[in-house]
Design an enzyme around this catalytic site. Structure first.
Site, PDB file in Angstrom:
ATOM      1  CE  LYS A 257      -0.254  -0.336   4.997  1.00  7.28           C
ATOM      2  NZ  LYS A 257      -1.309  -0.731   6.103  1.00  7.28           N
TER       3      LYS A 257
ATOM      4  CE1 TYR B 125      12.749  31.277   4.663  1.00  5.23           C
ATOM      5  CE2 TYR B 125      13.190  29.016   4.459  1.00  5.23           C
ATOM      6  CZ  TYR B 125      12.915  30.289   4.041  1.00  5.23           C
ATOM      7  OH  TYR B 125      12.632  30.374   2.573  1.00  5.23           O
TER       8      TYR B 125
HETATM    9  C1  PLP Z   1      -0.382  -2.008   6.787  1.00  2.00           C
HETATM   10  C2  PLP Z   1      -0.728  -3.112   7.236  1.00  2.00           C
HETATM   11  C3  PLP Z   1      -0.105  -4.066   7.391  1.00  2.00           C
HETATM   12  C4  PLP Z   1       1.352  -4.109   7.530  1.00  2.00           C
HETATM   13  O1  PLP Z   1       1.757  -3.607   8.677  1.00  2.00           O
HETATM   14  P1  PLP Z   1       3.605  -3.247   8.920  1.00  2.00           P
HETATM   15  O2  PLP Z   1       3.617  -2.721  10.322  1.00  2.00           O
HETATM   16  O3  PLP Z   1       3.930  -2.245   7.868  1.00  2.00           O
HETATM   17  O4  PLP Z   1       4.078  -4.686   8.883  1.00  2.00           O
HETATM   18  C5  PLP Z   1      -0.577  -5.349   7.804  1.00  2.00           C
HETATM   19  N1  PLP Z   1      -2.104  -5.441   7.970  1.00  2.00           N
HETATM   20  C6  PLP Z   1      -2.730  -4.460   7.868  1.00  2.00           C
HETATM   21  C7  PLP Z   1      -4.407  -4.447   7.992  1.00  2.00           C
HETATM   22  C8  PLP Z   1      -2.284  -3.263   7.414  1.00  2.00           C
HETATM   23  O5  PLP Z   1      -3.191  -2.067   7.182  1.00  2.00           O
END
Ligand code: PLP
Length: 358
Positions: free
Chosen positions: A34, A254
Site C-alpha cells: 500500500k 529561517y
Molecule cells: C499496513 C498493514 C499491515 C502491514 O503492517 P506493518 O507494520 O507495516 O508490517 C498489515 N496489516 C494491515 C491490516 C495493514 O493495514
C-alpha cells in the site's frame, strides 16, 4: 539535474521478504505494498517480488488496479474492503481477496451478484477498535457467507494495535480473541504484521502480512533493523551544494533558530521538506557525509537544509549526503524527528526520482 535521488535496492526487498518467510516456515505471506509500496514505487516492487511473493496487499481499489497492471494473476488482498457497493464488480473483475469489516460491507456483498466468487476475509475487531466486526458479528457473518455464491474461500483476519511493543498485554488479549473464533472452519487465517512476524510465532497463522520490514525498517522502537537482519531498501541521497564559514554568534536558516556557538562551517544540502524530509527534524538530527554523521543546523526549508560541517573539514561542495539509507537507518532519523520510519518512507514526494538496482 537536481542532485537528489531515492535509490531503491530491490535485492534488499527480496532479502527482507525471504526473511519474513523464514520467521514462519510453511506459512504464506502477503507483501504489503500500500501507499506506493511505502514510498518505494509499487510497480517496481511488485515486479521484483512477483516471482517470489505468495500475494500482495493494498489499501484501496485504485492501488489494487496498479498492482494488477503489473501482475495479472496471483492473490491481491484489499485490506479495508470496498468503500462503496459500486466498487464490488471492479473488485471481482480484478480477482481480489476482499476484507469485509462491517455490516454495510457484508450486506453489500450479499446483495451484489458477482461475475466470479471472491476470497473473503472477515475482519475481527480483536481490540484495536479501528475496523472490524465483534466476535458475535463475525459468527453471524460466517453463517451468512458460508453458502453465498459471491464467496470463494471464507477466511479470518485481524490486526494488532501494539505488536511493536514487546510483551504488551493487549497483544495477548487480541490473540485470545482471535483463537476463540477458530472453532469456525475458516479456510485461512491471518493476524501478523511485521512486528508479529518477527516476534510473535503464536500469531503467524496461515498468512503473514509483512509491510515495513520488507523495506528494511524496524517496527520496534527498541530493536533496530540491523539487529533484525533487515536490509534497508531506500537510500535518500542529496549533495552539498554550498559551503560557507559562519562566525560565532551568526545564525543559520529561517527564524535564525540556530546560532553558531563557535566559528562554524555550514553546508547546504539539496533536500528539503517538499521532498519529504521532516520539517520538524530538530537541529542535531544526523545526516551522513563521508560515512560520518554530521548534525542538522537550523530549520529545514522547502528545498534545502543546512548541516554543521565544523567537525568534518574535508567535506566540500559536490559531496554526497545520505539523509537516510544503507548507512544511516531511516529509523534513527525518524526517532530524532519524533516520528517513525513508516512516515518518512511514505512521505518521500513525487519530485524525488527513484532509481532502482538489484
Ligand atoms: C499496513 C498493514 C499491515 C502491514 O503492517 P506493518 O507494520 O507495516 O508490517 C498489515 N496489516 C494491515 C491490516 C495493514 O493495514
Amino acid at each position: 539535474m537536481r542532485p537528489l535521488v531515492a535509490t531503491i535496492d530491490l535485492a534488499a526487498i527480496r532479502h527482507n521478504y525471504a526473511l519474513a518467510k523464514r520467521c514462519a516456515p510453511g506459512r504464506q505471506a502477503f507483501a504489503v505494498v500500500k501507499a506506493n509500496a511505502y514510498g518505494h514505487g509499487v510497480r517496481e516492487v511488485v515486479a521484483a517480488l512477483g516471482e517470489v511473493a505468495d500475494g500482495f496487499a493494498v489499501a484501496c481499489l485504485e492501488e489494487a488496479a496498479e498492482v494488477r497492471a503489473v501482475l495479472p494473476h496471483g492473490r491481491l488482498l484489499l485490506l479495508e474492503g470496498c468503500f462503496a457497493t459500486d466498487e464490488l464488480p471492479e473488485a471481482a473483475r480484478l480477482g481480489l481477496d476482499l476484507v469485509v469489516q462491517d455490516a454495510a460491507q457484508l450486506d453489500a456483498l450479499l446483495a451484489t451478484p458477482l461475475a466470479q466468487p471472491l476470497n473473503v476475509w472477515l475482519k475481527l475487531d480483536s481490540g484495536m477498535h479501528r475496523l472490524g466486526l465483534g466476535a458475535d458479528a463475525v459468527r453471524q457473518a460466517f453463517a451468512r457467507l458460508r453458502q453465498a455464491p459471491q464467496v470463494g474461500e471464507l477466511n479470518l483476519l485481524s490486526h494488532f494495535a501494539c505488536a511493536d511493543e514487546r510483551g504488551h498485554a493487549l497483544t495477548e488479549q487480541q490473540v485470545e480473541q482471535f483463537l476463540a473464533l477458530l472453532d469456525l472452519e475458516f479456510d485461512q487465517r491471518s493476524l501478523a504484521n511485521s512486528a508479529a512476524v518477527l516476534t510473535i510465532p503464536a500469531a503467524h497463522m496461515d498468512w503473514l502480512r509483512p509491510g515495513i520490514m520488507l523495506y528494511g525498517a524496524t517496527p520496534f522502537a527498541e530493536l533496530s533493523a540491523a539487529e533484525l537482519g533487515l536490509r534497508p531498501a531506500m537510500s535518500l541521497t542529496a549533495q552539498l551544494i554550498a559551503v560557507r564559514e559562519v562566525a560565532a554568534g551568526e545564525s543559520v536558516g529561517y527564524g535564525a533558530s540556530w546560532v553558531a556557538a563557535r566559528p562554524s562551517r555550514i553546508g547546504t544540502v539539496s533536500c528539503g521538506y517538499a521532498d519529504g524530509y521532516p520539517r520538524h527534524a530538530p537541529s542535531g538530527t544526523p545526516v551522513l557525509i563521508h560515512g560520518t554523521r554530521v548534525p542538522l543546523a537550523g530549520r529545514v526549508s522547502m528545498d534545502m537544509l543546512s548541516v554543521d560541517l565544523s567537525d568534518l573539514p574535508q567535506a566540500q561542495v559536490g559531496d554526497a549526503v545520505e539523509l537516510w539509507g544503507a548507512q544511516l537507518a531511516v529509523d534513527e532519523v525518524a526517532q530524532a524527528a519524533g516520528t517513525i520510519g513508516y512516515e518518512l518512507l511514505t512521505q518521500v514526494t513525487a519530485r524525488v526520482p527513484r532509481r532502482y538496482r538489484g
